[in-house]
Design a protein around this motif. Structure first.
Motif, PDB file in Angstrom:
ATOM      1  N   MET A  65       0.852  -1.207   0.000  1.00 57.20           N
ATOM      2  CA  MET A  65       0.000   0.000   0.000  1.00 57.20           C
ATOM      3  C   MET A  65       0.885   1.254   0.000  1.00 57.20           C
ATOM      4  SD  MET A  65      -3.316  -0.848  -0.047  1.00 57.20           S
ATOM      5  CE  MET A  65      -4.287   0.484   0.686  1.00 57.20           C
ATOM      6  N   ALA A  66       1.966   1.211   0.776  1.00 60.47           N
ATOM      7  CA  ALA A  66       2.895   2.355   0.856  1.00 60.47           C
ATOM      8  C   ALA A  66       3.611   2.574  -0.474  1.00 60.47           C
ATOM      9  CB  ALA A  66       3.902   2.122   1.976  1.00 60.47           C
ATOM     10  N   ARG A  67       3.985   1.495  -1.141  1.00 57.09           N
ATOM     11  CA  ARG A  67       4.652   1.614  -2.444  1.00 57.09           C
ATOM     12  C   ARG A  67       3.706   2.253  -3.473  1.00 57.09           C
ATOM     13  NH1 ARG A  67       6.749  -4.144  -3.966  1.00 57.09           N
ATOM     14  NH2 ARG A  67       7.544  -3.097  -5.833  1.00 57.09           N
ATOM     15  N   ILE A  68       2.453   1.865  -3.432  1.00 55.07           N
ATOM     16  CA  ILE A  68       1.473   2.453  -4.368  1.00 55.07           C
ATOM     17  C   ILE A  68       1.247   3.925  -4.031  1.00 55.07           C
ATOM     18  CG2 ILE A  68      -0.886   2.351  -5.278  1.00 55.07           C
ATOM     19  CD1 ILE A  68      -0.818  -0.711  -4.696  1.00 55.07           C
ATOM     20  N   ALA A  69       1.254   4.251  -2.741  1.00 54.36           N
ATOM     21  CA  ALA A  69       1.065   5.647  -2.323  1.00 54.36           C
ATOM     22  C   ALA A  69       2.116   6.567  -2.942  1.00 54.36           C
ATOM     23  CB  ALA A  69       1.100   5.749  -0.797  1.00 54.36           C
ATOM     24  N   GLN A  70       3.292   6.035  -3.194  1.00 50.94           N
ATOM     25  CA  GLN A  70       4.380   6.852  -3.749  1.00 50.94           C
ATOM     26  C   GLN A  70       4.229   7.121  -5.252  1.00 50.94           C
ATOM     27  OE1 GLN A  70       7.737   4.522  -2.420  1.00 50.94           O
ATOM     28  NE2 GLN A  70       7.863   5.607  -0.468  1.00 50.94           N
ATOM     29  N   LEU A  71       3.257   6.486  -5.877  1.00 47.48           N
ATOM     30  CA  LEU A  71       3.067   6.680  -7.321  1.00 47.48           C
ATOM     31  C   LEU A  71       2.275   7.954  -7.651  1.00 47.48           C
ATOM     32  CD1 LEU A  71       2.160   3.010  -8.397  1.00 47.48           C
ATOM     33  CD2 LEU A  71       4.380   4.148  -8.580  1.00 47.48           C
ATOM     34  N   ASP A  72       1.714   8.586  -6.640  1.00 46.57           N
ATOM     35  CA  ASP A  72       0.865   9.764  -6.873  1.00 46.57           C
ATOM     36  C   ASP A  72       1.658  10.863  -7.566  1.00 46.57           C
ATOM     37  OD1 ASP A  72      -1.248  11.507  -6.828  1.00 46.57           O
ATOM     38  OD2 ASP A  72      -1.292  11.764  -4.655  1.00 46.57           O
ATOM     39  N   ARG A  73       1.145  11.365  -8.690  1.00 47.73           N
ATOM     40  CA  ARG A  73       1.814  12.479  -9.366  1.00 47.73           C
ATOM     41  C   ARG A  73       0.818  13.542  -9.823  1.00 47.73           C
ATOM     42  NH1 ARG A  73       3.715   8.141 -13.931  1.00 47.73           N
ATOM     43  NH2 ARG A  73       1.938   8.292 -15.343  1.00 47.73           N
ATOM     44  N   GLY A  74      -0.360  13.510  -9.236  1.00 47.76           N
ATOM     45  CA  GLY A  74      -1.361  14.541  -9.534  1.00 47.76           C
ATOM     46  C   GLY A  74      -1.802  14.559 -10.984  1.00 47.76           C
TER      47      GLY A  74
END
Length: 267
Positions: free
Chosen positions: A245-254
């Protein structure tokens, strides 16, 4: 049906025979939540697919949305009646304001009063909004009162995680429904998501949907392929680790995909 199933079938960009076939396949595969809108131009096909599916109407959660051109006091209820006729139902389960009117042609208090009126008249069981900012949602709650708005349907995928909106909705006890969960297919090529999918012997789509479901969101992916419809449904059984879940959270780029010129000033 009163409860909104957490995984639904979206019909944005599906038209004609394609829309009809996809909805019929989805119902056959076990979906019980179908999402459409006046502007999609497919309500008649969705309605026909539901009727032809043989699935009992009271087991299906059906959503449609009122388009900007129909927000006025004169147009609102007649447009909803037309939607119901096309959908071949007496009422939908959820009726949404598709977009807030940022041009100011119709005041929010006016179109929300019409939304409440549609519910009062029995044309919809639940009411909600779509593409509302936090400020607009707070304003809508002031107009309608606490506990009236079932959902705010907004774009959510790994590249646009919309956390401020999700937190605001959850604080106000409003369900978030995430649309375009697969970012129109862009996420399928993502190496981080592919590696997580490999860990679970799952598809990338399943991983992304599970990520949304684990945040307490409702999600409405769209597909015209039976195999994808079936594997997407299996996302409800997939459990991601806190690390994943944390790894996916880092994919956010707006990265916002649904951003027409009549959009509000996004959070």
């Amino acid at each position: 049906m009163n409860m909104m199933p957490s995984l639904g079938m979206g019909t944005f960009r599906l038209e004609g025979k394609v829309a009809y076939g996809a909805v019929k396949m989805a119902l056959d595969a076990g979906y019980r939540h179908i999402d459409t809108a006046q502007i999609y131009g497919n309500e008649a096909e969705v309605g026909r697919a539901i009727t032809d599916s043989g699935v009992a109407r009271d087991t299906i959660f059906l959503t449609t949305k009122v388009w900007l051109d129909n927000l006025s006091e004169q147009a609102f209820i007649p447009s909803v009646k037309e939607s119901l006729a096309k959908l071949q139902v007496e009422a939908v389960d959820l009726l949404l304001i598709h977009w807030p009117d940022v041009a100011g042609k119709v005041a929010m208090a006016t179109y929300l009063a019409q939304l409440a009126e549609a519910q009062q008249q029995g044309q919809t069981r639940h009411i909600g909004v779509s593409n509302f900012t936090n400020a607009q949602l707070s304003q809508a709650i002031e107009v309608l009162g606490e506990g009236r708005i079932m959902t705010n349907q907004v774009e959510v995928h790994p590249y646009l995680q919309n956390r401020r909106v999700i937190e605001h909705c959850q604080a106000r006890n409003i369900q978030v429904t995430g649309f375009m969960p697969l970012a129109v297919g862009k996420v399928l090529e993502d190496e981080v998501l592919q590696s997580i999918a490999a860990n679970h012997q799952a598809s990338v789509a399943q991983v992304v949907l599970a990520w949304q479901l684990q945040q307490g969101l409702v999600t409405i992916p769209s597909s015209t392929k039976r195999g994808n419809l079936e594997t997407n449904l299996q996302a409800t059984a997939l459990e991601l680790t806190a690390d994943e879940m944390a790894r996916i959270a880092q994919l956010d780029r707006g990265e916002r995909i649904a951003n027409p010129d009549f959009s509000p000033a996004w959070d």
